[in-house]
Design a protein around this motif. Structure first.
Motif, mmCIF file in Angstrom:
data_model
loop_
_atom_site.group_PDB
_atom_site.id
_atom_site.type_symbol
_atom_site.label_atom_id
_atom_site.label_comp_id
_atom_site.label_asym_id
_atom_site.label_seq_id
_atom_site.Cartn_x
_atom_site.Cartn_y
_atom_site.Cartn_z
ATOM 1 N N VAL A 139 -2.207 0.389 7.068
ATOM 2 C CA VAL A 139 -2.716 -0.250 5.844
ATOM 3 C C VAL A 139 -1.723 -1.333 5.445
ATOM 4 N N PRO A 140 -1.977 -2.585 5.859
ATOM 5 C CA PRO A 140 -1.002 -3.658 5.611
ATOM 6 C C PRO A 140 -0.766 -3.969 4.134
ATOM 7 N N TYR A 141 -1.832 -3.947 3.313
ATOM 8 C CA TYR A 141 -1.654 -4.238 1.894
ATOM 9 C C TYR A 141 -2.917 -3.884 1.123
ATOM 10 N N VAL A 142 -2.774 -3.866 -0.205
ATOM 11 C CA VAL A 142 -3.906 -3.720 -1.125
ATOM 12 C C VAL A 142 -4.106 -5.067 -1.805
ATOM 13 N N MET A 143 -5.350 -5.516 -1.889
ATOM 14 C CA MET A 143 -5.617 -6.795 -2.543
ATOM 15 C C MET A 143 -5.262 -6.741 -4.021
ATOM 16 N N ASN A 144 -4.749 -7.836 -4.531
ATOM 17 C CA ASN A 144 -4.479 -8.004 -5.952
ATOM 18 C C ASN A 144 -5.429 -9.090 -6.441
ATOM 19 N N TYR A 145 -6.356 -8.730 -7.314
ATOM 20 C CA TYR A 145 -7.356 -9.697 -7.757
ATOM 21 C C TYR A 145 -6.730 -10.756 -8.673
ATOM 22 N N GLN A 146 -6.969 -12.008 -8.359
ATOM 23 C CA GLN A 146 -6.492 -13.125 -9.166
ATOM 24 C C GLN A 146 -7.714 -13.920 -9.614
ATOM 25 N N ARG A 147 -8.040 -13.852 -10.905
ATOM 26 C CA ARG A 147 -9.256 -14.453 -11.443
ATOM 27 C C ARG A 147 -8.918 -15.656 -12.321
ATOM 28 N N ALA A 176 1.547 8.764 -3.954
ATOM 29 C CA ALA A 176 2.695 7.879 -4.119
ATOM 30 C C ALA A 176 3.749 8.180 -3.056
ATOM 31 N N GLY A 177 4.627 7.218 -2.820
ATOM 32 C CA GLY A 177 5.749 7.434 -1.905
ATOM 33 C C GLY A 177 5.401 7.297 -0.442
ATOM 34 N N ARG A 178 4.263 6.672 -0.119
ATOM 35 C CA ARG A 178 3.859 6.514 1.277
ATOM 36 C C ARG A 178 3.867 5.043 1.713
ATOM 37 N N THR A 179 4.633 4.209 1.016
ATOM 38 C CA THR A 179 4.671 2.788 1.367
ATOM 39 C C THR A 179 5.304 2.604 2.742
ATOM 40 N N PRO A 180 4.590 1.966 3.677
ATOM 41 C CA PRO A 180 5.121 1.820 5.040
ATOM 42 C C PRO A 180 6.182 0.733 5.118
ATOM 43 N N LYS A 181 7.065 0.857 6.086
ATOM 44 C CA LYS A 181 8.121 -0.119 6.330
ATOM 45 C C LYS A 181 8.169 -0.460 7.824
ATOM 46 N N GLN A 182 8.532 -1.691 8.089
ATOM 47 C CA GLN A 182 8.688 -2.102 9.479
ATOM 48 C C GLN A 182 9.885 -1.385 10.095
ATOM 49 N N ASP A 183 9.737 -0.950 11.354
ATOM 50 C CA ASP A 183 10.812 -0.270 12.078
ATOM 51 C C ASP A 183 10.777 -0.768 13.524
ATOM 52 N N LEU A 184 11.431 -1.888 13.793
ATOM 53 C CA LEU A 184 11.373 -2.489 15.128
ATOM 54 C C LEU A 184 12.083 -1.635 16.170
ATOM 55 N N ALA A 185 13.169 -0.983 15.774
ATOM 56 C CA ALA A 185 13.877 -0.121 16.727
ATOM 57 C C ALA A 185 12.990 1.057 17.130
ATOM 58 N N GLY A 186 12.299 1.613 16.141
ATOM 59 C CA GLY A 186 11.399 2.711 16.436
ATOM 60 C C GLY A 186 10.238 2.270 17.299
ATOM 61 N N ASP A 208 -2.954 15.701 2.637
ATOM 62 C CA ASP A 208 -2.860 16.226 3.999
ATOM 63 C C ASP A 208 -3.646 15.359 4.989
ATOM 64 N N LEU A 209 -4.820 14.909 4.568
ATOM 65 C CA LEU A 209 -5.648 14.086 5.450
ATOM 66 C C LEU A 209 -4.987 12.746 5.740
ATOM 67 N N GLN A 210 -4.291 12.186 4.750
ATOM 68 C CA GLN A 210 -3.589 10.925 4.982
ATOM 69 C C GLN A 210 -2.409 11.115 5.927
ATOM 70 N N THR A 211 -1.720 12.235 5.788
ATOM 71 C CA THR A 211 -0.647 12.545 6.726
ATOM 72 C C THR A 211 -1.197 12.666 8.141
ATOM 73 N N ARG A 212 -2.338 13.315 8.259
ATOM 74 C CA ARG A 212 -2.963 13.500 9.572
ATOM 75 C C ARG A 212 -3.366 12.155 10.180
ATOM 76 N N ALA A 246 0.846 -1.194 0.000
ATOM 77 C CA ALA A 246 0.000 0.000 0.000
ATOM 78 C C ALA A 246 0.881 1.243 0.000
ATOM 79 N N SER A 247 0.322 2.329 -0.495
ATOM 80 C CA SER A 247 0.966 3.629 -0.386
ATOM 81 C C SER A 247 -0.080 4.592 0.130
ATOM 82 N N GLY A 248 -0.099 4.776 1.418
ATOM 83 C CA GLY A 248 -1.135 5.596 2.030
ATOM 84 C C GLY A 248 -2.442 4.840 2.139
#
Length: 543
Positions: A507-515, A348-358, A493-497, A335-337
């Motif tokens: 948002v862990p992921y976006v579904m990818n449809y497989q038909r 674009a550019g809002r893909t989350p990453k795991q940060d265990l130290a944080g 701005d709302l997504q940043t908020r 996901a990106s946002g």
């Protein structure tokens, strides 16, 4: 606003067991077919035709009323009913359907639609501007399901038989709203005569204009619903077409894969990765397409331990986003946002990453984490959905290394939703996991339905109350109509908020449809603006 949010969706390894009870408690039984007299739609269908068999994993129909329908039956309804416009995923533009042309005033508050000539309802009545007006007004007045799409309307006027005029309270993109997957249906409000129209629909009847009409409906049967070609369809029936559609409920994915391979089923909306690969190897058609449907982890901002913003951010950072997507083996993408790619409002550019130290640092700041006070969190997710279970398993394992215990409980949808909406805050979960998808090709429903303040929670299961956020959401539709650049800025701005500042959601992921389709069928296009819908009329049967 939304009353139910259940949709046909299978997990990576098992079918999603959303509640079969979604909907308004409509009576089910063998349906009676409305009369379908010949109209001005061109040549009648051939005496012998071919049947398209759709294999859903859940019961299809929860609500037969096109005004309130808001669930699984979309896969049938979009073949029975039509809207004024339709969204084309390839061009990302609104195109004609029952309306052939439309225009708006400069201030965006007056819209005029020209209707298609020669259209008849399945009841035999001609489509006129007055009939379309009555349908939209009834849907708006009932206020169920996605009826909010018509909230901007102040007055509707039938200027003549084919001209429909809308006066709006504020500027809104009415051409896009009129293409919505729910609540935009045009139907014959006089279908029941002097009887109760809602009860008339509930018996399994329809009053649409689409290419197919109800032939039979039998609750609990394997072939739950059958549609047959409407010989008065305005598009005509020249050339090779499917003249019958059956919905064959197939809960087991292995069985669905076998049926499509044997040619007994034409379409399976989703298989697990192993079965999907096998189907492709054995000669079935397989397609993959990005969707507008994402998974949300909603954090309880009102009560419980996650009332602490630091703990919400710690959970966000603990999620192994990359590992989860890898484990889904193509059934999900990063996901990106909050808004999936391809929708107005995507950033674009809002893909989350795991940060265990944080995550560990935030937990320690709040007095928890390794060496700190133990912390227990509760999470609910859909019973039977292996994708959501995978999230629960991975997150539980990660949090345990941070001295956090995650009690993840799979529940039937109605049970999960009732707990989330409970007036007793002690019964509510800390993390509520659910899918979301838009009612039309715009991001508005994520913000207005899921995160806008609500005195009585429905889908606002973060229980967020933020006046500044609400004010910005209330301006989105008007901005989208008059200043798209400003609207895009507001969405960003709302997504940043929501994500960065309030940490109300992950948002862990976006579904990818497989038909999977039977070999030889041509013309299939996956349109995520109408999730899991196959527009059967557009297909060409195989040899």
């Amino acid at each position: 606003m939304r009353w139910q949010r259940c949709l046909l969706a299978a997990g990576t390894a098992a079918a999603l067991a959303l509640a079969a009870a979604c909907g308004g408690g409509q009576v089910r039984g063998a349906g009676d077919r409305s009369s379908a007299p010949s109209g001005a739609g061109g040549a009648a269908p051939p005496a012998t035709g071919t049947t398209f068999v759709y294999a859903p994993n859940l019961d299809v129909v929860t609500d037969w009323d096109p005004a309130s329908s808001y669930s699984n039956e979309i896969v049938a309804m979009q073949n029975i009913y039509e809207s004024l416009t339709k969204y084309n995923i390839r061009t990302q533009k609104v195109e004609p359907r029952l309306a052939t042309a439309w225009e708006s005033s400069k201030d965006g508050k007056t819209w005029t639609f020209t209707l298609r000539e020669g259209v008849r309802f399945h009841t035999g009545k001609p489509l006129t501007a007055e009939a379309a007006k009555d349908a939209i007004q009834r849907t708006k007045d009932k206020g169920a399901g996605a009826a909010y799409i018509w909230d901007s309307i102040k007055k509707i006027k039938a200027k003549d038989d084919l001209t429909l005029e809308f006066k709006l309270k504020y500027p809104a993109p009415l051409d896009l709203l009129a293409s919505a997957d729910f609540a935009a249906y045009i139907y014959d409000t006089a279908a029941a005569g002097s009887g109760d129209l809602e009860k008339w629909f509930a018996e399994g009847r329809d009053a649409g204009t689409g290419p197919y009409t109800v032939d039979s409906w039998q609750k609990g049967k394997e072939v739950e619903l059958s549609l047959t070609a409407f010989d008065g369809y305005w598009g005509g029936w020249q050339g090779a077409k499917f003249t019958r559609v059956e919905f064959r409920v197939t809960p087991e994915l292995t069985t669905a894969a076998q049926l499509v391979q044997r040619g007994e089923v034409s379409f399976v909306p989703r298989l697990n990765p192993q079965l999907f690969a096998q189907a492709a190897a054995q000669g079935a058609q397989t397609t993959q397409a990005p969707s507008f449907q994402n998974l949300l982890a909603l954090f309880n901002t009102e009560s419980g331990p996650l009332k602490d913003e630091r703990l919400r951010k710690a959970v966000q950072q603990a999620i192994d986003y990359d590992g989860l997507v890898a484990a889904l083996k193509g059934a999900g993408v990063a996901a990106s946002g909050l808004v999936p790619q391809g929708l107005f409002g995507h950033v674009a550019g809002r893909t989350p990453k795991q940060d265990l130290a944080g995550a560990e640092a935030l937990l320690k700041e709040a007095g928890h984490g390794p060496g700190g006070k133990p912390l227990t969190l509760t999470m609910t997710y859909a019973q039977g959905d292996a994708d959501q279970q995978l999230l629960a398993t991975l997150l539980s394992s990660t949090l345990s290394t941070l001295n956090v215990k995650l009690e993840a409980e799979p529940l039937q949808w109605t049970t999960q939703w009732d707990r989330g909406k409970s007036a007793d805050t002690g019964k509510r979960q800390d993390i509520f996991v659910m899918y979301w998808y838009p009612d039309y090709a715009d991001a508005y429903s994520w913000f207005a339905n899921v995160f806008r303040s609500s005195d009585t929670p429905s889908f606002n299961l973060t229980y967020l109350k933020d006046d500044t956020f609400d004010e910005a959401v209330d301006k989105l539709n008007e901005l989208a109509a008059v200043d798209k650049e400003a609207a895009l800025t507001s969405y960003a701005d709302l997504q940043t908020r929501l994500i960065d500042e309030l940490a109300a959601v992950a948002v862990p992921y976006v579904m990818n449809y497989q038909r999977v389709l039977a070999g030889g069928i041509g013309g299939y296009v996956d349109n995520p603006a109408y999730p899991n819908v196959v527009f059967v009329y557009d297909l060409t049967p195989g040899a």
